[in-house]
Design a protein around this motif. Structure first.
Motif, PDB file in Angstrom:
ATOM      1  N   ALA A   1       0.828  -1.208   0.000  1.00 13.81           N
ATOM      2  CA  ALA A   1       0.000   0.000   0.000  1.00 13.81           C
ATOM      3  C   ALA A   1       0.865   1.262   0.000  1.00 13.81           C
ATOM      4  O   ALA A   1       0.606   2.209  -0.753  1.00 13.81           O
ATOM      5  N   LEU A   2       1.887   1.283   0.850  1.00  9.81           N
ATOM      6  CA  LEU A   2       2.765   2.456   0.910  1.00  9.81           C
ATOM      7  C   LEU A   2       3.500   2.660  -0.414  1.00  9.81           C
ATOM      8  O   LEU A   2       3.663   3.790  -0.884  1.00  9.81           O
ATOM      9  N   GLU A   3       3.912   1.565  -1.035  1.00  9.62           N
ATOM     10  CA  GLU A   3       4.605   1.650  -2.332  1.00  9.62           C
ATOM     11  C   GLU A   3       3.696   2.248  -3.400  1.00  9.62           C
ATOM     12  O   GLU A   3       4.123   3.108  -4.187  1.00  9.62           O
ATOM     13  N   LYS A   4       2.425   1.813  -3.422  1.00  8.69           N
ATOM     14  CA  LYS A   4       1.503   2.310  -4.441  1.00  8.69           C
ATOM     15  C   LYS A   4       1.131   3.770  -4.184  1.00  8.69           C
ATOM     16  O   LYS A   4       0.938   4.539  -5.127  1.00  8.69           O
ATOM     17  N   LEU A   5       1.037   4.154  -2.928  1.00  3.12           N
ATOM     18  CA  LEU A   5       0.754   5.554  -2.619  1.00  3.12           C
ATOM     19  C   LEU A   5       1.909   6.450  -3.054  1.00  3.12           C
ATOM     20  O   LEU A   5       1.691   7.547  -3.579  1.00  3.12           O
ATOM     21  N   GLU A   6       3.120   5.993  -2.856  1.00  4.60           N
ATOM     22  CA  GLU A   6       4.275   6.760  -3.327  1.00  4.60           C
ATOM     23  C   GLU A   6       4.254   6.877  -4.849  1.00  4.60           C
ATOM     24  O   GLU A   6       4.593   7.919  -5.415  1.00  4.60           O
ATOM     25  N   ALA A   7       3.811   5.816  -5.520  1.00  5.10           N
ATOM     26  CA  ALA A   7       3.803   5.799  -6.985  1.00  5.10           C
ATOM     27  C   ALA A   7       2.872   6.855  -7.560  1.00  5.10           C
ATOM     28  O   ALA A   7       3.126   7.395  -8.640  1.00  5.10           O
ATOM     29  N   VAL A   8       1.767   7.153  -6.843  1.00  7.34           N
ATOM     30  CA  VAL A   8       0.817   8.151  -7.353  1.00  7.34           C
ATOM     31  C   VAL A   8       0.989   9.512  -6.675  1.00  7.34           C
ATOM     32  O   VAL A   8       0.179  10.416  -6.882  1.00  7.34           O
ATOM     33  N   GLY A   9       2.017   9.643  -5.852  1.00  6.68           N
ATOM     34  CA  GLY A   9       2.289  10.926  -5.216  1.00  6.68           C
ATOM     35  C   GLY A   9       1.467  11.231  -3.988  1.00  6.68           C
ATOM     36  O   GLY A   9       1.298  12.397  -3.620  1.00  6.68           O
ATOM     37  N   LEU A  10       0.971  10.196  -3.318  1.00  6.45           N
ATOM     38  CA  LEU A  10       0.149  10.414  -2.122  1.00  6.45           C
ATOM     39  C   LEU A  10       0.785   9.852  -0.849  1.00  6.45           C
ATOM     40  O   LEU A  10       0.115   9.746   0.168  1.00  6.45           O
ATOM     41  N   GLY A  11       2.054   9.513  -0.920  1.00  2.00           N
ATOM     42  CA  GLY A  11       2.703   8.945   0.256  1.00  2.00           C
ATOM     43  C   GLY A  11       2.639   9.855   1.469  1.00  2.00           C
ATOM     44  O   GLY A  11       2.496   9.392   2.602  1.00  2.00           O
ATOM     45  N   HIS A  12       2.692  11.160   1.212  1.00  2.00           N
ATOM     46  CA  HIS A  12       2.682  12.123   2.325  1.00  2.00           C
ATOM     47  C   HIS A  12       1.290  12.323   2.911  1.00  2.00           C
ATOM     48  O   HIS A  12       1.141  13.005   3.933  1.00  2.00           O
ATOM     49  N   LYS A  13       0.276  11.739   2.290  1.00  4.83           N
ATOM     50  CA  LYS A  13      -1.096  11.887   2.786  1.00  4.83           C
ATOM     51  C   LYS A  13      -1.670  10.560   3.287  1.00  4.83           C
ATOM     52  O   LYS A  13      -2.889  10.408   3.388  1.00  4.83           O
ATOM     53  N   SER A  14      -0.809   9.612   3.605  1.00  2.00           N
ATOM     54  CA  SER A  14      -1.271   8.269   3.972  1.00  2.00           C
ATOM     55  C   SER A  14      -2.169   8.267   5.201  1.00  2.00           C
ATOM     56  O   SER A  14      -3.056   7.419   5.325  1.00  2.00           O
ATOM     57  N   ASP A  15      -1.975   9.209   6.113  1.00  2.00           N
ATOM     58  CA  ASP A  15      -2.758   9.227   7.360  1.00  2.00           C
ATOM     59  C   ASP A  15      -4.019  10.086   7.261  1.00  2.00           C
ATOM     60  O   ASP A  15      -4.823  10.111   8.206  1.00  2.00           O
TER      61      ASP A  15
ATOM     62  N   ILE B   1      -6.548   5.099  -8.304  1.00  2.00           N
ATOM     63  CA  ILE B   1      -5.535   4.420  -9.124  1.00  2.00           C
ATOM     64  C   ILE B   1      -4.591   3.616  -8.232  1.00  2.00           C
ATOM     65  O   ILE B   1      -4.198   2.488  -8.566  1.00  2.00           O
ATOM     66  N   ALA B   2      -4.232   4.161  -7.079  1.00  2.00           N
ATOM     67  CA  ALA B   2      -3.388   3.421  -6.134  1.00  2.00           C
ATOM     68  C   ALA B   2      -4.075   2.136  -5.689  1.00  2.00           C
ATOM     69  O   ALA B   2      -3.432   1.082  -5.551  1.00  2.00           O
ATOM     70  N   VAL B   3      -5.382   2.208  -5.456  1.00  2.00           N
ATOM     71  CA  VAL B   3      -6.149   1.013  -5.087  1.00  2.00           C
ATOM     72  C   VAL B   3      -6.072  -0.030  -6.201  1.00  2.00           C
ATOM     73  O   VAL B   3      -5.857  -1.219  -5.952  1.00  2.00           O
ATOM     74  N   LEU B   4      -6.253   0.420  -7.459  1.00  2.00           N
ATOM     75  CA  LEU B   4      -6.159  -0.508  -8.586  1.00  2.00           C
ATOM     76  C   LEU B   4      -4.760  -1.108  -8.702  1.00  2.00           C
ATOM     77  O   LEU B   4      -4.608  -2.289  -9.012  1.00  2.00           O
ATOM     78  N   LEU B   5      -3.735  -0.289  -8.456  1.00  2.00           N
ATOM     79  CA  LEU B   5      -2.359  -0.784  -8.510  1.00  2.00           C
ATOM     80  C   LEU B   5      -2.113  -1.888  -7.484  1.00  2.00           C
ATOM     81  O   LEU B   5      -1.289  -2.776  -7.702  1.00  2.00           O
ATOM     82  N   ALA B   6      -2.833  -1.829  -6.383  1.00  2.00           N
ATOM     83  CA  ALA B   6      -2.649  -2.810  -5.318  1.00  2.00           C
ATOM     84  C   ALA B   6      -3.406  -4.107  -5.577  1.00  2.00           C
ATOM     85  O   ALA B   6      -3.260  -5.071  -4.828  1.00  2.00           O
ATOM     86  N   THR B   7      -4.211  -4.144  -6.615  1.00  2.00           N
ATOM     87  CA  THR B   7      -4.955  -5.354  -6.967  1.00  2.00           C
ATOM     88  C   THR B   7      -4.229  -6.101  -8.076  1.00  2.00           C
ATOM     89  O   THR B   7      -3.210  -5.669  -8.590  1.00  2.00           O
ATOM     90  N   GLU B   8      -4.802  -7.211  -8.487  1.00  2.00           N
ATOM     91  CA  GLU B   8      -4.243  -7.999  -9.582  1.00  2.00           C
ATOM     92  C   GLU B   8      -5.014  -7.758 -10.875  1.00  2.00           C
ATOM     93  O   GLU B   8      -5.012  -8.606 -11.770  1.00  2.00           O
TER      94      GLU B   8
END
Length: 259
Positions: free
Chosen positions: A137-151, A167-174
């Motif tokens: 989850a943290l990796e995908k959030l960083e990928a879309v530029g939302l790592g700093h808003k995880s909380d 999109i981050a949610v979709l990235l975390a799926t198969e």
């Protein structure tokens, strides 16, 4: 219990064959044929009421067609349930956000990763911090530029960030086939370029196939490989962006210019 969808040799990512939908005597979709190559990015355009979202609803299983069939990765999913389609590799976003607004940004993506790794969507079985699902989850959030808003709560972030979160949610799926329904709708102009790059990155990273309904034609034409043009519930053209824009039928029916 729904029977599992049988496996078959890989072919096109998506085939829609003779698809039709009638509701109360009205024809909503008619004789739709569409063959989408694996790994491609395809735009779906058309006037309001042309049937674009309805087509997505049929492909994703929210609406059952009156005729025809839907084939995902050479598997007939016409009668499959929505969960069965998701397990077979179909992911989707909607015109309105389908996120959990009272959960954090991280928790939204972590749920998707949890299911992908082999868990479920139970809110009472969150993985603990630092485990595989959280790392994904943290990796995908960083990928879309939302790592700093995880909380942050998903309901409190901007509309553009909600689209990035989806999109981050979709990235975390198969998901191997992704349906994006107007991902730019309501997004501030300054966020459009970043969102476009997120979509490109998702396709590159996952090697997935993307179908995208979008009213921002200039954005769409610079992003997709091919364009399907819908008009009164059917597809009148399916070609490269350049050929579609030069098509006299499209110019007459969709763009409102003389053929």
């Amino acid at each position: 219990m729904n029977a599992p969808i049988p496996s078959a040799p890989r072919g096109s990512a998506l085939r829609v064959e003779g698809l039709g939908l009638q509701i109360g005597g009205a024809t909503i979709l008619k004789d739709i044929d569409l063959d989408v190559a694996a790994g491609s990015l395809v735009g779906v355009i058309g006037p309001n009421g042309a049937g674009k979202t309805t087509l997505f609803n049929v492909v994703s299983g929210l609406v059952k067609p009156t005729s025809g069939r839907v084939v995902l990765d050479d598997r007939d999913i016409t009668t499959a349930s929505v969960p069965a389609r998701a397990r077979a590799g179909l992911g989707r976003t909607f015109q309105t956000s389908s996120l959990f607004p009272k959960l954090t940004v991280l928790e939204n993506v972590r749920l998707a990763a949890q299911v992908s790794i082999g868990g479920d969507y139970s809110l009472f079985r969150f993985p603990r911090g630092g485990d595989a699902a959280t790392r994904v989850a943290l990796e995908k959030l960083e990928a879309v530029g939302l790592g700093h808003k995880s909380d942050a709560l998903a309901g409190d972030i901007s509309h553009g960030d909600k689209r990035k979160l989806e999109i981050a949610v979709l990235l975390a799926t198969e998901a191997s086939l992704v349906l994006l329904d107007e991902p730019m709708a309501g997004v501030a102009s300054g966020d459009v370029a970043g969102l476009v790059e997120n979509i490109r990155a998702m396709q590159r990273e996952k090697g997935c196939t993307v179908l995208m309904v979008e009213h921002h034609i200039d954005v769409l034409m610079g992003l997709v490989d091919k364009v399907a043009v819908m008009y009164f519930g059917t597809i009148i053209a399916f070609d490269t962006p350049q050929n579609v824009m030069a098509n006299p039928l499209v110019q007459s029916a969709y763009l409102g210019t003389a053929a």
